[in-house]
Design an enzyme around this catalytic site. Structure first.
Site, PDB file in Angstrom:
ATOM      1  N   ASP A  27      -2.636   2.339  -6.185  1.00 51.72           N
ATOM      2  CA  ASP A  27      -1.571   2.359  -5.179  1.00 51.72           C
ATOM      3  C   ASP A  27      -1.570   1.151  -4.257  1.00 51.72           C
ATOM      4  O   ASP A  27      -0.920   1.171  -3.210  1.00 51.72           O
ATOM      5  CB  ASP A  27      -1.690   3.633  -4.332  1.00 51.72           C
ATOM      6  CG  ASP A  27      -2.998   3.715  -3.562  1.00 51.72           C
ATOM      7  OD1 ASP A  27      -3.953   3.019  -3.944  1.00 51.72           O
ATOM      8  OD2 ASP A  27      -3.070   4.479  -2.586  1.00 51.72           O
ATOM      9  N   GLU A  28      -2.257   0.086  -4.641  1.00 51.87           N
ATOM     10  CA  GLU A  28      -2.407  -1.045  -3.715  1.00 51.87           C
ATOM     11  C   GLU A  28      -2.499  -2.342  -4.498  1.00 51.87           C
ATOM     12  O   GLU A  28      -3.166  -2.410  -5.533  1.00 51.87           O
ATOM     13  CB  GLU A  28      -3.675  -0.836  -2.877  1.00 51.87           C
ATOM     14  CG  GLU A  28      -3.898  -1.842  -1.784  1.00 51.87           C
ATOM     15  CD  GLU A  28      -5.182  -1.551  -1.010  1.00 51.87           C
ATOM     16  OE1 GLU A  28      -5.460  -2.323  -0.070  1.00 51.87           O
ATOM     17  OE2 GLU A  28      -5.901  -0.596  -1.348  1.00 51.87           O
ATOM     18  N   ASP A  80       0.869  -1.178   0.000  1.00 50.57           N
ATOM     19  CA  ASP A  80       0.000   0.000   0.000  1.00 50.57           C
ATOM     20  C   ASP A  80       0.906   1.228   0.000  1.00 50.57           C
ATOM     21  O   ASP A  80       1.624   1.471   0.975  1.00 50.57           O
ATOM     22  CB  ASP A  80      -0.910  -0.006   1.227  1.00 50.57           C
ATOM     23  CG  ASP A  80      -2.071   0.977   1.095  1.00 50.57           C
ATOM     24  OD1 ASP A  80      -2.090   1.752   0.110  1.00 50.57           O
ATOM     25  OD2 ASP A  80      -2.950   0.977   1.978  1.00 50.57           O
TER      26      ASP A  80
END
Length: 500
Positions: free
Chosen positions: A105-106, A11
């Site tokens: 973003d993960e 993350d």
């Protein structure tokens, strides 16, 4: 011998805001808030410095401004964020062929599939190298969790935030979970959490103690069985490299309600074109057209029409959306419009669509070309040029910079680059012929494995934006999501942390 933790969860830390801080030396160490800046805008991401003031994602922007009036408020640069995300995902795929992106973003990674988790030590080394490579390639930090399942890996990465690495050792999972809030588990939202709290169930340990039969009685068969299994640290979900897309859609929320029926129709046509561009970019077509309308009183209406076969023709989608709009009363005003396509396929049946009146239109221009044409039209018409806060510009005399604020016929620009010292601020007329929109610059020139300190430079003084959206912000280091502390190792029973 204990099995190795085989699932990694990454993350990125305050991703959008961190990209902006990496791009703009004067904002490093200061409160940065990215999102819609209009009266109905919401926060997309807040830097850790802004979170100290209570600013969080999805907070109304007006409330964020009250909480952090001196923060830098920036318009998102989604194309740039996507390019940085692509670099990060490429590093993940170098670790394993099984990468499951959850957002820009993960992502989850199956380390076992890539041979990177023979034992605990090899898993930790792979995770530490990943964090170092991300920093070298992007200049950004990410938090990593290692565990035997997806649920536990995500919990570990939350404990690692910001800028940390936590591994949950096999055999210690239940001891780690027991004291955590039930809201920690996936699928437990505010409503379920409140329902459990009213019957005295507050922690994951309370769930396990309640037993499966009681949870089924309280929550229903499917949810009760699932939560009981998770309370015992059981999660058999596999990392899935490809997720099937079920629909493609776009929508816009308007700062001021739209009352003009003609304008509503124009907006629906524009959204239909954007939706088709996304369809074509994904190599898809669809047969069900969906229109979403949120009216002035927040009532939301959805209308759909199913065609005889899948299409990616912009004229067909526009006409179907227009027909759907005819059945919606918009006289009181519209605050949100959306157009989507579902029933997706990877082929088209163009011969079925004689319902598209007239000659087939050419493919609509890309979003960037459309935006450039729109700017050009405004300039030719003598209208004031728009300069979104935070976006890149270039001046023929002063070089590369970014818009710090605009308004009243003026635009304020700070001239600096990712590798420079904090730059100077200058103000120009919005129609200055020497000032032009520009592409973002790379955040770093290094690659994976390169050495060197990748920390950003010191924060600098901030100038005043023409519209009050200057970049003045509080000084201070990174703050944790929960307690305001800086980068740290995660803690908890069975958790081990390493910083890369």
């Amino acid at each position: 011998m204990r099995s190795a933790p085989t699932v990694l969860h990454l993350d990125m830390d305050a991703f959008f805001a961190s990209v902006e801080q990496a791009s703009k030396p004067s904002l490093r160490g200061k409160a940065v808030i990215v999102g819609g800046l209009g009266p109905r805008g919401v926060v997309a991401t807040a830097s850790y410095e802004a979170r100290v003031f209570g600013v969080r994602s999805a907070l109304p922007m007006a409330q964020a401004r009250r909480l952090a009036p001196n923060a830098a408020y920036l318009v998102p640069r989604f194309a740039f964020y996507r390019s940085i995300s692509d670099q990060v995902m490429e590093l993940l795929r170098a670790l394993s062929p099984l990468v499951e992106p959850l957002s820009l973003d993960e992502a989850f990674v199956d380390l076992e599939a890539g041979g990177a988790a023979r034992d605990e030590r090899s898993a930790l080394l792979a995770a530490a190298k990943l964090r170092a490579d991300i920093r070298a390639v992007t200049g950004l930090t990410g938090s990593v969790g290692l565990a035997a399942s997806k649920m536990l890996a995500k919990i570990a990465s939350e404990q690692a935030k910001p800028d940390g690495l936590v591994m949950i050792e096999p055999g210690t999972e239940q001891a780690l979970l027991a004291p955590l809030s039930v809201r920690t588990l996936p699928g437990v939202g505010p409503a379920t959490g409140d329902h459990l709290r009213r019957v005295g169930i507050h922690t994951v340990g309370d769930l396990a103690e309640a037993g499966e039969d009681e949870l089924v009685r309280l929550l229903g068969k499917a949810h009760g069985h699932a939560l009981y299994a998770m309370s015992l640290a059981r999660d058999d979900r596999s990392v899935v490299a490809e997720r099937e897309t079920k629909s493609v859609s776009v929508e816009d929320t308007y700062d001021v309600d739209i009352h003009d029926r003609v304008r509503v129709g124009v907006e629906v046509g524009r959204l239909a074109d954007r939706c088709v561009r996304r369809l074509r970019a994904a190599g898809l077509s669809g047969r069900t057209i969906v229109l979403k309308v949120r009216r002035y009183d927040f009532s939301t209406l959805t209308r759909s029409e199913t065609l005889r076969g899948p299409t990616d023709d912009p004229a067909v989608v526009r006409e179907a959306a227009a027909r759907l709009l005819d059945s919606v009363d918009t006289t009181g005003g519209v605050r949100l419009l959306g157009v989507g396509v579902s029933g997706l396929a990877d082929y088209t049946q163009e011969d079925l669509f004689a319902q598209a009146a007239g000659e087939r239109e050419k493919e609509p221009p890309g979003e960037e070309a459309e935006a450039a044409a729109s700017v050009e039209e405004r300039q030719q018409a003598g209208a004031e040029r728009r300069w979104p806060a935070g976006h890149d510009v270039r001046h023929s005399a002063y070089g590369h910079g970014w818009v710090q604020g605009s308004g009243l016929g003026r635009v304020t620009v700070r001239f600096e680059t990712p590798g420079s010292a904090p730059g100077r601020v200058r103000t120009f007329r919005t129609d200055d012929r020497d000032l032009h929109p520009a592409d973002p610059l790379p955040l770093t020139e290094r690659g994976p494995g390169d050495s060197g300190d990748s920390e950003g430079g010191p924060g600098g003084e901030s100038g005043q934006g023409g519209d009050g959206q200057g970049a003045e912000g509080p000084r201070g280091g990174s703050q944790s999501d929960r307690d305001g502390r800086g980068p740290r190792a995660g803690t908890g029973a069975g958790a081990r942390a390493r910083h890369g």
